[in-house]
Scaffold this motif. Structure first.
Motif, PDB file in Angstrom:
ATOM      1  N   UNK A 284      -0.669  -4.787  -2.949  1.00 52.57           N
ATOM      2  CA  UNK A 284       0.511  -4.791  -3.815  1.00 52.57           C
ATOM      3  C   UNK A 284       1.445  -5.946  -3.459  1.00 52.57           C
ATOM      4  N   UNK A 285       1.633  -6.178  -2.183  1.00 56.58           N
ATOM      5  CA  UNK A 285       2.493  -7.283  -1.760  1.00 56.58           C
ATOM      6  C   UNK A 285       1.933  -8.620  -2.222  1.00 56.58           C
ATOM      7  N   UNK A 286       0.621  -8.806  -2.072  1.00 55.12           N
ATOM      8  CA  UNK A 286      -0.015 -10.056  -2.499  1.00 55.12           C
ATOM      9  C   UNK A 286       0.090 -10.249  -4.003  1.00 55.12           C
ATOM     10  N   UNK A 287       0.122  -9.142  -4.747  1.00 54.10           N
ATOM     11  CA  UNK A 287       0.247  -9.221  -6.200  1.00 54.10           C
ATOM     12  C   UNK A 287       1.683  -9.446  -6.656  1.00 54.10           C
ATOM     13  N   UNK A 288       2.626  -9.349  -5.732  1.00 55.54           N
ATOM     14  CA  UNK A 288       4.026  -9.578  -6.069  1.00 55.54           C
ATOM     15  C   UNK A 288       4.869  -8.337  -6.171  1.00 55.54           C
ATOM     16  N   UNK A 289       4.277  -7.160  -5.927  1.00 60.89           N
ATOM     17  CA  UNK A 289       5.040  -5.916  -5.980  1.00 60.89           C
ATOM     18  C   UNK A 289       5.651  -5.645  -4.598  1.00 60.89           C
ATOM     19  N   UNK A 290       6.625  -6.470  -4.233  1.00 62.56           N
ATOM     20  CA  UNK A 290       7.156  -6.423  -2.872  1.00 62.56           C
ATOM     21  C   UNK A 290       8.134  -5.272  -2.672  1.00 62.56           C
ATOM     22  N   UNK A 291       8.538  -4.606  -3.727  1.00 59.06           N
ATOM     23  CA  UNK A 291       9.485  -3.494  -3.611  1.00 59.06           C
ATOM     24  C   UNK A 291       8.835  -2.151  -3.876  1.00 59.06           C
ATOM     25  N   UNK A 292       7.505  -2.105  -3.798  1.00 60.36           N
ATOM     26  CA  UNK A 292       6.772  -0.847  -3.940  1.00 60.36           C
ATOM     27  C   UNK A 292       5.923  -0.645  -2.695  1.00 60.36           C
ATOM     28  N   UNK A 293       6.241   0.376  -1.914  1.00 59.40           N
ATOM     29  CA  UNK A 293       5.591   0.593  -0.627  1.00 59.40           C
ATOM     30  C   UNK A 293       4.900   1.954  -0.596  1.00 59.40           C
ATOM     31  N   UNK A 294       3.589   2.009  -0.763  1.00 64.99           N
ATOM     32  CA  UNK A 294       2.863   3.279  -0.626  1.00 64.99           C
ATOM     33  C   UNK A 294       3.103   3.899   0.744  1.00 64.99           C
ATOM     34  N   UNK A 295       3.072   5.232   0.790  1.00 65.39           N
ATOM     35  CA  UNK A 295       3.346   5.967   2.024  1.00 65.39           C
ATOM     36  C   UNK A 295       2.242   6.989   2.283  1.00 65.39           C
ATOM     37  N   UNK A 296       2.206   7.482   3.509  1.00 71.89           N
ATOM     38  CA  UNK A 296       1.232   8.493   3.902  1.00 71.89           C
ATOM     39  C   UNK A 296       1.959   9.638   4.581  1.00 71.89           C
ATOM     40  N   UNK A 297       1.694  10.854   4.113  1.00 73.27           N
ATOM     41  CA  UNK A 297       2.265  12.066   4.696  1.00 73.27           C
ATOM     42  C   UNK A 297       1.128  13.026   5.026  1.00 73.27           C
ATOM     43  N   UNK A 298       0.997  13.388   6.295  1.00 74.25           N
ATOM     44  CA  UNK A 298      -0.050  14.318   6.722  1.00 74.25           C
ATOM     45  C   UNK A 298       0.109  14.579   8.210  1.00 74.25           C
ATOM     46  N   UNK A 299      -0.778  15.382   8.777  1.00 73.18           N
ATOM     47  CA  UNK A 299      -0.767  15.622  10.214  1.00 73.18           C
ATOM     48  C   UNK A 299      -1.250  14.378  10.953  1.00 73.18           C
ATOM     49  N   UNK A 300      -1.003  14.331  12.254  1.00 67.12           N
ATOM     50  CA  UNK A 300      -1.462  13.201  13.067  1.00 67.12           C
ATOM     51  C   UNK A 300      -2.977  13.053  12.977  1.00 67.12           C
ATOM     52  N   UNK A 301      -3.689  14.155  13.023  1.00 65.74           N
ATOM     53  CA  UNK A 301      -5.148  14.107  12.972  1.00 65.74           C
ATOM     54  C   UNK A 301      -5.639  13.548  11.645  1.00 65.74           C
ATOM     55  N   UNK A 302      -5.042  14.005  10.548  1.00 60.32           N
ATOM     56  CA  UNK A 302      -5.509  13.581   9.234  1.00 60.32           C
ATOM     57  C   UNK A 302      -5.151  12.141   8.902  1.00 60.32           C
ATOM     58  N   UNK A 303      -4.165  11.583   9.596  1.00 61.15           N
ATOM     59  CA  UNK A 303      -3.810  10.184   9.357  1.00 61.15           C
ATOM     60  C   UNK A 303      -4.996   9.271   9.641  1.00 61.15           C
ATOM     61  N   UNK A 304      -5.781   9.621  10.654  1.00 57.05           N
ATOM     62  CA  UNK A 304      -6.915   8.774  11.046  1.00 57.05           C
ATOM     63  C   UNK A 304      -8.265   9.375  10.658  1.00 57.05           C
ATOM     64  N   UNK A 305      -8.247  10.462   9.892  1.00 50.28           N
ATOM     65  CA  UNK A 305      -9.517  11.013   9.383  1.00 50.28           C
ATOM     66  C   UNK A 305      -9.960  10.183   8.179  1.00 50.28           C
ATOM     67  N   UNK A 306     -11.227  10.299   7.833  1.00 49.82           N
ATOM     68  CA  UNK A 306     -11.808   9.470   6.777  1.00 49.82           C
ATOM     69  C   UNK A 306     -11.282   9.899   5.410  1.00 49.82           C
ATOM     70  N   UNK A 307     -10.863   8.949   4.620  1.00 47.97           N
ATOM     71  CA  UNK A 307     -10.368   9.202   3.268  1.00 47.97           C
ATOM     72  C   UNK A 307     -11.418   9.956   2.456  1.00 47.97           C
ATOM     73  N   UNK A 308     -11.064  11.123   1.969  1.00 53.62           N
ATOM     74  CA  UNK A 308     -11.934  12.010   1.190  1.00 53.62           C
ATOM     75  C   UNK A 308     -13.191  12.419   1.956  1.00 53.62           C
ATOM     76  N   UNK A 309     -13.149  12.353   3.273  1.00 56.19           N
ATOM     77  CA  UNK A 309     -14.294  12.777   4.093  1.00 56.19           C
ATOM     78  C   UNK A 309     -15.604  12.172   3.609  1.00 56.19           C
ATOM     79  N   UNK A 310     -15.575  10.871   3.374  1.00 55.54           N
ATOM     80  CA  UNK A 310     -16.750  10.182   2.816  1.00 55.54           C
ATOM     81  C   UNK A 310     -17.980  10.406   3.683  1.00 55.54           C
TER      82      UNK A 310
END
Length: 311
Positions: A284-310
């Motif tokens: 998003x930043x490279x595309x010019x959307x410098x004022x839009x910041x995606x966020x992550x909310x979850x437990x500590x364990x799930x922060x580093x777990x695989x996205x969608x348990x691929x």
């Protein structure tokens, strides 16, 4: 966490056609996500429900229909299952009074009939999960940071801003201001009050958000360990962009949804939830959307777990 047995999915795209709030890329977002879930992640198409407000849709994404579908997913879930909800559409912030005279802003998504689904509703769904099941929410909507009430912030507000502002971009914010929603409800109920709960209860009754139906909502146990995972398109105080076809390379889309797709296409291996969010921020930043910041909310364990348990 073990690999899931079933992968239950709800994809919701709201373009609000023929209204002053019309968007253009939201249906495209969830159709593209459906294809990615099947081709890359091996999701069963029979376990993917798609709700859009495009002409001819048999079931539209009203608040009641979205909550029904989400509730059915949770009811079907067993230990080890993966639940996924992708929403692309408008979001808003609702002023609510908590603890005396202190006010705060609460987050909500805006279904096609404006029957708001709030952070409390998503918290209630997560709390109902059977042990060992996970619920990932990808919300491409304004003010979506914190959309699972009381979920732990892992990647939050951006610490830097480009002082030059965004590039010359053509997009529409995916937000409906609270006052516009209030005026819309007032025109339908003919009730002269700024209390949004009064309007929602008059219009939707028992189908309105739990936030407005449970007077002792603060007493619900929100803080127990859970498997809720929120990837939000922006911070709670920011807006998400609906990109027009010229900027998006020929097809309208949400900037966040498109950035997630870009990350997944360029990185065929396993990615953690944290990596998906950080890489999406860079796109998003490279595309010019410098004022839009995606966020992550979850437990500590799930922060580093695989996205969608691929697998």
């Amino acid at each position: 966490m073990e690999n899931g047995k079933k992968r239950l999915t709800l994809l919701v795209g709201c373009n609000y056609p023929n209204t002053q709030y019309e968007l253009h890329g939201c249906v495209n977002d969830v159709v593209s996500m459906r294809d990615t879930l099947v081709s890359r992640f091996g999701f069963d198409p029979n376990h993917i429900e798609l709700l859009t407000d495009q002409p001819g849709s048999s079931v539209t994404p009203t608040g009641e229909n979205i909550k029904r579908a989400l509730g059915e997913m949770v009811d079907k879930a067993e230990a080890g299952d993966v639940l996924f909800f992708h929403y692309s559409g408008h979001g808003t912030r609702i002023p609510s009074m908590k603890l005396g005279n202190r006010f705060r802003q609460d987050e909500a998504i805006v279904p096609c009939d404006f029957n708001l689904i709030t952070d409390v509703d998503f918290r209630h769904l997560v709390n109902r999960l059977p042990k060992g099941a996970s619920f990932t929410i990808l919300s491409d909507s304004c003010h979506s940071g914190g959309l699972i009430d009381k979920e732990k912030e892992q990647i939050g507000p951006g610490s830097t801003r480009d002082t030059k502002g965004e590039k010359s971009l053509s997009f529409r914010p995916k937000t409906i201001p609270f006052q516009s929603i209030l005026q819309h409800f007032s025109s339908l109920t003919n009730i002269n009050t700024s209390d949004i709960a009064t309007h929602l209860l008059a219009l939707f009754g028992s189908n309105s958000s739990l936030k407005f139906r449970l007077p002792l909502i603060e007493d619900i146990d929100f803080l127990k360990p859970d498997e809720g995972i929120l990837l939000s398109g922006c911070q709670a105080n920011e807006t998400c962009a609906d990109m027009n076809p010229i900027v998006a390379g020929g097809k309208a889309c949400g900037a966040f949804s498109n950035a997630v797709q870009t990350v997944l296409e360029k990185n065929p291996g396993k990615l953690s939830n944290r990596e998906v969010v950080m890489m999406t921020r860079k796109v998003l930043n490279d595309q010019g959307f410098v004022n839009q910041h995606p966020c992550l909310y979850c437990s500590d364990e799930n922060a580093d777990s695989v996205f969608l348990w691929q697998l």
